[in-house]
Design a protein around this motif. Structure first.
Motif, PDB file in Angstrom:
ATOM      1  N   ILE A  52       0.850  -1.206   0.000  1.00 31.32           N
ATOM      2  CA  ILE A  52       0.000   0.000   0.000  1.00 31.32           C
ATOM      3  C   ILE A  52       0.880   1.249   0.000  1.00 31.32           C
ATOM      4  O   ILE A  52       0.648   2.191  -0.758  1.00 31.32           O
ATOM      5  CB  ILE A  52      -0.956  -0.013   1.221  1.00 31.32           C
ATOM      6  CG1 ILE A  52      -1.932  -1.175   1.097  1.00 31.32           C
ATOM      7  CG2 ILE A  52      -1.696   1.318   1.341  1.00 31.32           C
ATOM      8  CD1 ILE A  52      -2.636  -1.536   2.406  1.00 31.32           C
ATOM      9  N   PRO A  59      -5.029   5.161  -1.904  1.00 40.67           N
ATOM     10  CA  PRO A  59      -6.408   4.668  -2.003  1.00 40.67           C
ATOM     11  C   PRO A  59      -7.299   5.298  -0.929  1.00 40.67           C
ATOM     12  O   PRO A  59      -6.827   5.740   0.125  1.00 40.67           O
ATOM     13  CB  PRO A  59      -6.272   3.162  -1.782  1.00 40.67           C
ATOM     14  CG  PRO A  59      -4.954   2.952  -1.139  1.00 40.67           C
ATOM     15  CD  PRO A  59      -4.100   4.131  -1.455  1.00 40.67           C
ATOM     16  N   LEU A  62      -9.808   0.174   1.183  1.00 41.90           N
ATOM     17  CA  LEU A  62      -9.107  -1.066   0.875  1.00 41.90           C
ATOM     18  C   LEU A  62     -10.039  -2.257   1.037  1.00 41.90           C
ATOM     19  O   LEU A  62     -10.774  -2.329   2.028  1.00 41.90           O
ATOM     20  CB  LEU A  62      -7.919  -1.255   1.824  1.00 41.90           C
ATOM     21  CG  LEU A  62      -6.865  -0.157   1.846  1.00 41.90           C
ATOM     22  CD1 LEU A  62      -5.930  -0.349   3.043  1.00 41.90           C
ATOM     23  CD2 LEU A  62      -6.083  -0.165   0.545  1.00 41.90           C
ATOM     24  N   ILE A  64      -9.582  -6.312   1.319  1.00 42.79           N
ATOM     25  CA  ILE A  64      -8.495  -7.230   1.628  1.00 42.79           C
ATOM     26  C   ILE A  64      -8.986  -8.664   1.461  1.00 42.79           C
ATOM     27  O   ILE A  64     -10.054  -9.021   1.963  1.00 42.79           O
ATOM     28  CB  ILE A  64      -8.010  -7.020   3.083  1.00 42.79           C
ATOM     29  CG1 ILE A  64      -7.645  -5.551   3.353  1.00 42.79           C
ATOM     30  CG2 ILE A  64      -6.872  -7.969   3.425  1.00 42.79           C
ATOM     31  CD1 ILE A  64      -6.534  -4.996   2.512  1.00 42.79           C
ATOM     32  N   HIS A  77     -10.965  -0.161   5.675  1.00 45.65           N
ATOM     33  CA  HIS A  77     -10.820  -1.414   4.933  1.00 45.65           C
ATOM     34  C   HIS A  77     -11.950  -2.384   5.267  1.00 45.65           C
ATOM     35  O   HIS A  77     -12.663  -2.203   6.255  1.00 45.65           O
ATOM     36  CB  HIS A  77      -9.464  -2.069   5.237  1.00 45.65           C
ATOM     37  CG  HIS A  77      -9.403  -2.687   6.594  1.00 45.65           C
ATOM     38  ND1 HIS A  77      -9.068  -1.968   7.714  1.00 45.65           N
ATOM     39  CD2 HIS A  77      -9.636  -3.957   7.020  1.00 45.65           C
ATOM     40  CE1 HIS A  77      -9.091  -2.748   8.762  1.00 45.65           C
ATOM     41  NE2 HIS A  77      -9.441  -3.978   8.377  1.00 45.65           N
TER      42      HIS A  77
END
Length: 149
Positions: A52, A59, A62, A64, A77
């Motif tokens: 990252i 970004p 995120l 994942i 995230h």
């Protein structure tokens, strides 16, 4: 889908497409010493953070692959189990990671020919374990991984 289920030839073709079309690609590398120090899961999470950090754009969110992630500063995230089969950007990241790692293993294989890293890509195959028994560990082997006896 899962990058390990795609042939090497197709993965390499997809990598070219991904590199040509991706907004950003970041690579995170954690060496065997760090893996031994923190364990494989924590090293994987650290590698994600390094990837990252190495993106050329920041970004805003995120996603994942999997069920574990240590929060990255100032970016929300979401963890998604089997995310590589659900989201193209996770699948693309998986392909980039796998092909990049395979390249590293191919290079190591030229230096340490006995271990067949160009074939096993670092996975502990029966033949690889036999070579460790015969030739011992290289500096690139993890020392905390249960070695064959």
């Amino acid at each position: 889908n899962d990058s390990k289920k795609i042939s090497e030839k197709i993965r390499n073709q997809l990598r070219i497409d991904i590199e040509n079309k991706a907004t950003a690609i970041g690579i995170g590398i954690v060496d065997e010493k760090k893996i031994d120090q923190v364990n494989i899961l924590q090293a994987s999470l650290l590698a994600m953070h390094l990837a990252i950090k190495n993106l050329n754009t920041i970004p805003t969110y995120l996603i994942i692959d999997g069920n574990k992630f240590n929060s990255y500063p100032n970016i929300s995230h979401n963890c998604i189990v089997k995310g590589d089969s659900k989201f193209m950007n996770i699948a693309a990241a998986s392909i980039i990671a796998k092909t990049y790692r395979d390249e590293l293993m191919d290079e190591l294989s030229k230096k340490y020919i006995h271990y067949l890293w160009d074939k096993n890509k670092g996975y502990p195959t029966k033949k690889h374990k036999e070579m460790i028994k015969k030739w011992g560990l290289t500096p690139q082997h993890r020392k905390t991984f249960k070695q064959p006896i």
